[in-house]
Design an enzyme around this catalytic site. Structure first.
Site, PDB file in Angstrom:
ATOM      1  N   GLN A 118       0.730  -1.183   0.094  1.00 13.89           N
ATOM      2  CA  GLN A 118       0.044   0.004   0.042  1.00 13.89           C
ATOM      3  C   GLN A 118       0.824   1.373   0.142  1.00 13.89           C
ATOM      4  OE1 GLN A 118      -3.006   0.262  -0.060  1.00 13.89           O
ATOM      5  NE2 GLN A 118      -3.890  -1.466   0.446  1.00 13.89           N
ATOM      6  N   SER A 119       0.612   2.174  -0.718  1.00 13.94           N
ATOM      7  CA  SER A 119       1.542   3.361  -1.149  1.00 13.94           C
ATOM      8  C   SER A 119       1.851   3.758   0.295  1.00 13.94           C
ATOM      9  CB  SER A 119       0.886   4.107  -2.026  1.00 13.94           C
ATOM     10  OG  SER A 119       0.896   3.837  -3.134  1.00 13.94           O
ATOM     11  N   THR A 120       0.851   4.331   1.084  1.00 12.60           N
ATOM     12  CA  THR A 120       1.284   5.126   2.269  1.00 12.60           C
ATOM     13  C   THR A 120       0.607   4.663   3.361  1.00 12.60           C
ATOM     14  OG1 THR A 120      -0.883   6.593   1.989  1.00 12.60           O
ATOM     15  CG2 THR A 120       1.208   7.366   0.868  1.00 12.60           C
ATOM     16  N   GLY A 176       3.264   0.759   3.027  1.00 11.47           N
ATOM     17  CA  GLY A 176       3.488   2.111   3.459  1.00 11.47           C
ATOM     18  C   GLY A 176       4.719   2.953   2.726  1.00 11.47           C
ATOM     19  N   GLN A 177       5.350   2.001   1.713  1.00  7.41           N
ATOM     20  CA  GLN A 177       6.072   2.619   0.814  1.00  7.41           C
ATOM     21  C   GLN A 177       5.681   3.126  -0.583  1.00  7.41           C
ATOM     22  OE1 GLN A 177       9.228   3.244   1.326  1.00  7.41           O
ATOM     23  NE2 GLN A 177       9.794   2.093   3.286  1.00  7.41           N
TER      24      GLN A 177
END
Ligand SMILES: [Zn+2]
Length: 697
Positions: free
Chosen positions: A24-26, A65-66
């Site tokens: 997940q992106s963030t 989170g990246q």
């Protein structure tokens, strides 16, 4: 799932692992978009349904989170690529697989590796085999679409932002000291203390003209400065702390304090390794600059004036030498020195003295930031010399040693490889023999069998020859690489280094480059001696100590024995007398000169020796006035009597001014008519005095 997709999964695939990549992106997406995460984990069931045992499904979720913008920071994605390229992956699972990598290059690389190692790809839509052209085309398209989607989204967002910025309506986080009011206008922070702090800062800079002096002024007066917390649980809070140098520069360079709306003062660039750098843009290239857009602490004219002054002082001081490449100056360790006290990198200052340039290493970063005293400063000449000697003495054996170790290791590895190749040759030999025996054993009437066995024998023989030739070729190549290139290079470095180092024609810059090839860094601590911890490239370390070089006045200091002797002589002699006594004994001053009265006087003052006058007074001697009073004669007469030895005077300077011994109970009296020359000279004074007394009685 169609019949076709089932067919793509082979036994060979099932023998290897299945990798489930989750991202997940963030962090916010991780918390808020848990549905997507659940869907990603559900893919596991798909893999099990396809036949993978549960314990062979590896979940890679370290990238939660990246952002997916580049692979550089995403350890999980890199691990996935590694596992696939090592041929451990039978299938790669991911939700909307193209989002595995948000960058088409990363994605296509993964596809290629999957195709090479025969790994499948699975997403919610189905199973793909990247080795098949149609599947690869589809997957490539998905990746392109995904990147395009990102691009379009970003372009729309960016366009909106730019339009708003051009009108000056874009809401940008205001710097501390400015605040949005309820109408959405930017105003000065209503907190009076904040306002006053800013006014004082600008006023101090206007007066002092330097950011450093401003920091110092705040520090001396114990004033704190506000700062806003931008992250963490105290986000948005105002905290008060010591004013820092970089903080002052930030504030002075920020046009918003002059009431101007700006956008596009910096650009973000992507670097080769996928990270981002921020590049400052010159003022004439700013995207938007609207003067007088809101309230401010100073006028635009003042702001521009401040920029000019900062620019000038920046040029006067010179660019920061931190982590800099080798420059022309003679300080050999420039850019390599760490401070042993605080761990900061030390900078170089040059002093010019007697036509030579002397380097000095200083740790001053903290000092500049907080207007504190220097951490430590160390004269560079002795250190550079010690390093040079160390390298010349150590490098040749060290380099040879390293070279030999490397060579041995390479040799060992090559021999290992050679043994493996030898095994292959033996195996080929064995197979060829086996084929020959089979062929020999067969009944010649069995034409078909005999033909096929003969063909097999031939092919085995061909393979044997190829293997042998390959081994021969590799062996030759290994020997060549080592003997010709590496060995020569390594040996020439070791042999040439001292000569090159000592050659006066070698520029300092080249010497510095050599040092940089050999040394990692040098840590300096100044105590009673200077301790240098030297780290070589590759991990070796060495510690040296050198004495602290005397500074200029210490070098010219007088020998302590001479000072003691002067102290002793001062009790009985004047400066000129002392000078001639010392010269008579062949002594010389600290600068190697013959002594003069002036030099003796200077040494007396410099070393705080008691002056002769004070010594004589302390011994109870009388001044001229006192003596005249005691004797009841005029001062001129005292001098005359002294000259003729009626009284005993001691000169305390080179003008022959004297202090006088007390004449005692029977001082000489005026004796009219008797020639002074007949009133005997010193030594017989007491006797004569008695006589006189008798005469006059
Ligand atoms: Zn330091």
């Amino acid at each position: 799932m169609t019949q076709e997709t089932h067919q793509k999964v082979q036994a060979a695939h099932l023998k290897r692992n299945a990798y489930l990549y989750i991202r997940q992106s963030t962090l916010r997406q991780v918390f808020e978009n848990s549905e997507s995460t659940k869907r990603q984990y559900a893919l596991r069931q798909r893999a099990i349904a396809l036949g993978w045992p549960e314990d062979r499904i590896v979940v890679i979720d370290s990238d939660l989170g990246q952002s997916g913008a580049s692979a550089a920071d995403r350890e999980g994605f890199q691990r996935l690529v590694t596992e696939v390229s090592l041929g451990r992956a039978g299938i790669v699972l991911g939700l909307e697989v193209s989002r595995l990598a948000r960058n088409s290059t990363d994605w296509n690389r993964l596809l290629e590796i999957c195709a090479l190692t025969d790994a499948l790809i699975l997403d919610e839509d189905g199973v793909y085999d990247p080795a098949h052209f149609n599947d690869r085309l589809l997957l490539g398209l998905k990746g392109t679409m995904s990147e395009a989607e990102l691009h379009v989204l970003r372009a729309r967002l960016q366009g909106g932002i730019l339009n708003k910025a051009r009108r000056g309506e874009l809401v940008i986080r205001p710097p501390v000291g400015l605040i949005y009011n309820s109408e959405g206008g930017l105003v000065l922070d209503p907190d009076k203390q904040v306002q006053q702090s800013f006014r004082l800062l600008f006023e101090t800079f206007r007066r002092m003209g330097s950011a450093m002096a401003t920091v110092k002024a705040f520090r001396n007066q114990g004033l704190l400065f506000p700062r806003r917390v931008h992250a963490g649980p105290h986000k948005g809070d105002l905290v008060w702390g010591a004013l820092g140098h970089s903080q002052v520069l930030h504030i002075l360079h920020n046009p918003r304090y002059a009431g101007a709306f700006v956008y596009g003062r910096s650009h973000t660039r992507k670097t080769v390794d996928g990270r981002f750098t921020v590049v400052q843009v010159p003022q004439d290239q700013w995207e938007t600059l609207i003067l007088g857009a809101h309230a401010g602490y100073l006028s635009w004219k003042d702001y521009e004036q401040n920029q000019r002054r900062l620019h000038e002082s920046a040029q006067a001081i010179g660019a920061d030498r931190r982590m800099s490449p080798a420059r022309e100056g003679p300080a050999l360790l420039q850019g390599l020195i760490l401070c042993g006290r605080c761990g900061e990198r030390m900078t170089v200052r040059y002093h010019s003295y007697h036509g030579r340039v002397w380097p000095e290493y200083m740790c001053q970063r903290e000092g500049i930031e907080h207007a504190k005293p220097l951490c430590q400063r160390i004269p560079g000449a002795g250190i550079d010399q010690a390093i040079g000697e160390l390298l010349v003495e150590a490098v040749s054996p060290v380099a040879l040693d390293v070279a030999l170790t490397v060579q041995q290791e390479l040799q060992a590895r090559l021999e290992e490889a050679d043994r493996l190749r030898q095994k292959q040759v033996e195996r080929a030999q064995y197979e060829a023999d086996l084929a020959r025996r089979r062929y020999m054993r067969v009944d010649p009437d069995h034409r078909l069998v005999a033909d096929s066995l003969e063909a097999e024998w031939n092919s085995k023989l061909r393979m044997l020859t190829e293997t042998q030739q390959e081994r021969e070729r590799q062996h030759e190549q290994d020997r060549k690489v080592l003997s010709d290139e590496q060995q020569a290079a390594i040996l020439s470095l070791a042999a040439n280094f001292p000569r090159l180092w000592r050659d006066p024609n070698t520029p300092d810059r080249e010497r510095k480059r050599m040092i940089r090839l050999l040394l990692e860094d040098v840590t300096l601590v100044r105590a009673e001696k200077i301790t240098m911890h030297i780290r070589f490239k590759g991990g070796a370390a060495k510690t040296l100590t050198v004495p602290i070089p005397l500074n200029a006045w210490q070098q010219r200091a007088t020998n302590p024995d001479v000072v003691r002797e002067i102290d002793r002589l001062l009790a009985h002699h004047t400066y000129p007398q002392i000078a001639s006594i010392l010269n008579g004994r062949g002594m010389r001053s600290g600068e190697g000169k013959t002594f003069t009265a002036r030099i003796v006087a200077r040494i007396q003052r410099q070393y705080g020796l008691t002056p002769r006058y004070d010594r004589l007074r302390k011994a109870g001697m009388l001044t001229l006035e006192e003596m005249a009073t005691v004797l009841g004669i005029c001062q001129q007469q005292v001098k005359i009597w002294n000259r003729h030895g009626l009284i005993r005077g001691h000169a305390y300077n080179d003008k022959n001014d004297c202090l006088y011994e007390h004449p005692g109970d029977n001082p000489p009296r005026k004796a009219q008519g008797v020639k002074l020359s007949q009133r005997r000279r010193l030594g017989g004074v007491v006797a004569q005095r008695t006589e006189e007394v008798q005469c006059e009685a």
